[in-house]
Scaffold this motif. Structure first.
Motif, mmCIF file in Angstrom:
data_model
loop_
_atom_site.group_PDB
_atom_site.id
_atom_site.type_symbol
_atom_site.label_atom_id
_atom_site.label_comp_id
_atom_site.label_asym_id
_atom_site.label_seq_id
_atom_site.Cartn_x
_atom_site.Cartn_y
_atom_site.Cartn_z
ATOM 1 N N THR A 265 -5.360 3.904 -10.314
ATOM 2 C CA THR A 265 -4.816 2.546 -10.270
ATOM 3 C C THR A 265 -3.693 2.113 -10.454
ATOM 4 O O THR A 265 -2.783 2.350 -11.402
ATOM 5 C CB THR A 265 -5.957 1.516 -11.187
ATOM 6 O OG1 THR A 265 -7.334 1.964 -10.906
ATOM 7 C CG2 THR A 265 -5.733 0.398 -10.707
ATOM 8 N N ASP B 39 0.735 -1.231 0.075
ATOM 9 C CA ASP B 39 -0.100 -0.037 0.008
ATOM 10 C C ASP B 39 0.915 1.304 0.007
ATOM 11 O O ASP B 39 0.614 2.111 -0.675
ATOM 12 C CB ASP B 39 -1.074 0.033 1.113
ATOM 13 C CG ASP B 39 -1.770 1.106 1.338
ATOM 14 O OD1 ASP B 39 -2.300 1.679 0.265
ATOM 15 O OD2 ASP B 39 -1.879 1.876 2.435
ATOM 16 N N LEU C 133 -4.099 -1.899 -7.038
ATOM 17 C CA LEU C 133 -4.809 -1.130 -6.129
ATOM 18 C C LEU C 133 -5.370 0.537 -6.623
ATOM 19 O O LEU C 133 -4.652 0.713 -7.343
ATOM 20 C CB LEU C 133 -4.192 -0.668 -4.791
ATOM 21 C CG LEU C 133 -3.222 -1.751 -4.061
ATOM 22 C CD1 LEU C 133 -1.971 -2.037 -4.649
ATOM 23 C CD2 LEU C 133 -3.191 -1.602 -2.640
ATOM 24 N N THR C 134 -6.724 0.757 -6.062
ATOM 25 C CA THR C 134 -7.000 2.103 -6.484
ATOM 26 C C THR C 134 -7.118 3.067 -5.525
ATOM 27 O O THR C 134 -7.773 2.815 -4.237
ATOM 28 C CB THR C 134 -8.657 1.838 -7.327
ATOM 29 O OG1 THR C 134 -8.234 0.724 -8.230
ATOM 30 C CG2 THR C 134 -8.865 3.064 -7.712
ATOM 31 N N TYR C 135 -6.454 4.057 -5.920
ATOM 32 C CA TYR C 135 -6.801 5.373 -4.872
ATOM 33 C C TYR C 135 -7.723 6.269 -5.353
ATOM 34 O O TYR C 135 -7.557 6.576 -6.640
ATOM 35 C CB TYR C 135 -5.239 6.034 -4.689
ATOM 36 C CG TYR C 135 -4.190 4.785 -4.246
ATOM 37 C CD1 TYR C 135 -3.982 4.714 -2.775
ATOM 38 C CD2 TYR C 135 -3.486 4.061 -4.834
ATOM 39 C CE1 TYR C 135 -3.064 3.961 -2.113
ATOM 40 C CE2 TYR C 135 -3.062 2.998 -4.353
ATOM 41 C CZ TYR C 135 -2.601 2.877 -3.329
ATOM 42 O OH TYR C 135 -1.776 1.954 -2.473
ATOM 43 N N THR D 258 -9.987 0.649 -3.044
ATOM 44 C CA THR D 258 -10.054 -0.747 -3.228
ATOM 45 C C THR D 258 -8.709 -1.274 -3.522
ATOM 46 O O THR D 258 -8.194 -0.720 -4.192
ATOM 47 C CB THR D 258 -11.112 -0.959 -4.308
ATOM 48 O OG1 THR D 258 -11.463 -2.494 -4.525
ATOM 49 C CG2 THR D 258 -11.022 -0.702 -5.839
ATOM 50 N N VAL D 259 -8.596 -2.679 -3.101
ATOM 51 C CA VAL D 259 -7.799 -3.582 -3.365
ATOM 52 C C VAL D 259 -8.217 -4.283 -4.517
ATOM 53 O O VAL D 259 -9.114 -5.311 -4.145
ATOM 54 C CB VAL D 259 -7.209 -4.319 -2.364
ATOM 55 C CG1 VAL D 259 -6.161 -5.334 -2.895
ATOM 56 C CG2 VAL D 259 -6.501 -3.430 -1.283
ATOM 57 N N ASN D 260 -8.057 -4.242 -5.745
ATOM 58 C CA ASN D 260 -8.637 -5.190 -6.873
ATOM 59 C C ASN D 260 -8.005 -6.506 -6.826
ATOM 60 O O ASN D 260 -8.911 -7.534 -7.072
ATOM 61 C CB ASN D 260 -8.045 -4.223 -8.379
ATOM 62 C CG ASN D 260 -8.695 -2.978 -8.335
ATOM 63 O OD1 ASN D 260 -9.747 -2.817 -8.405
ATOM 64 N ND2 ASN D 260 -7.765 -2.053 -8.000
ATOM 65 N N PRO E 126 -7.064 5.093 -0.273
ATOM 66 C CA PRO E 126 -6.990 3.992 -0.968
ATOM 67 C C PRO E 126 -8.755 3.480 -0.873
ATOM 68 O O PRO E 126 -9.460 3.532 0.178
ATOM 69 C CB PRO E 126 -6.567 2.884 -0.164
ATOM 70 C CG PRO E 126 -6.117 3.575 1.102
ATOM 71 C CD PRO E 126 -6.296 5.066 0.972
#
Ligand SMILES: CC(C)(COP(=O)(O)OP(=O)(O)OC[C@H]1O[C@@H](n2cnc3c(N)ncnc32)[C@H](O)[C@@H]1OP(=O)(O)O)[C@@H](O)C(=O)NCCC(=O)NCCS
Length: 97
Positions: free
Chosen positions: A55, A5, A79-81, A24-26, A22
């Motif tokens: 992402t 992260d 991961l998407t921020y 989501t954790v894809n 953050p």
């Protein structure tokens, strides 16, 4: 996971030029174990940007303590921020000059 992260958030924060969260954790794949003493390297690439989101794909490679020639990819994650303002609401990403 926390270090992934951190690696991802550095790229996202630079692209957002400021505060991010953050969202989501894809995906998160632990391919091989990490042992005490391993030297870890994190590589982060932005793979997608939207209006407010970034992402990032992160790879983690280790150099084994005892077998220094062996370099193995142990983990990969996406991961998407979201760029956020002072009130923690989404804000538009700055344009790239
Ligand atoms: C991040 C946060 C500010 C986003 O606010 P929101 O009102 O849900 O945001 P929106 O619905 O307007 O979506 C904002 C962006 O996130 C993206 N997004 C939202 N949910 C998503 C999901 N599940 N997967 C992928 N992208 C997502 C949207 O597509 C949008 O991107 P875009 O503007 O580039 O198209 C809010 O959800 C939040 O504060 N979450 C908590 C964050 C947090 O505490 N993280 C720490 C976890 S340990």
């Amino acid at each position: 996971m926390a270090q992934v992260d951190i690696a991802g958030s550095i790229s996202a924060s630079r692209r957002a030029n400021g505060r991010i969260a953050p969202v989501t954790v894809n995906s998160f794949l632990f391919k091989h174990p990490v042992f005490v003493g391993d030297l870890l390297s994190f590589y982060a690439d932005i793979v997608k940007t939207g209006n407010t989101s970034v992402t990032v794909y992160v790879e983690v490679w280790v150099q084994r303590m005892r077998l220094q020639d062996e370099v193995v990819k142990v983990t990969e994650a996406t991961l998407t921020y979201v760029a956020t303002d002072r009130d923690c609401r989404p804000r538009m990403l700055p344009s790239i000059d």
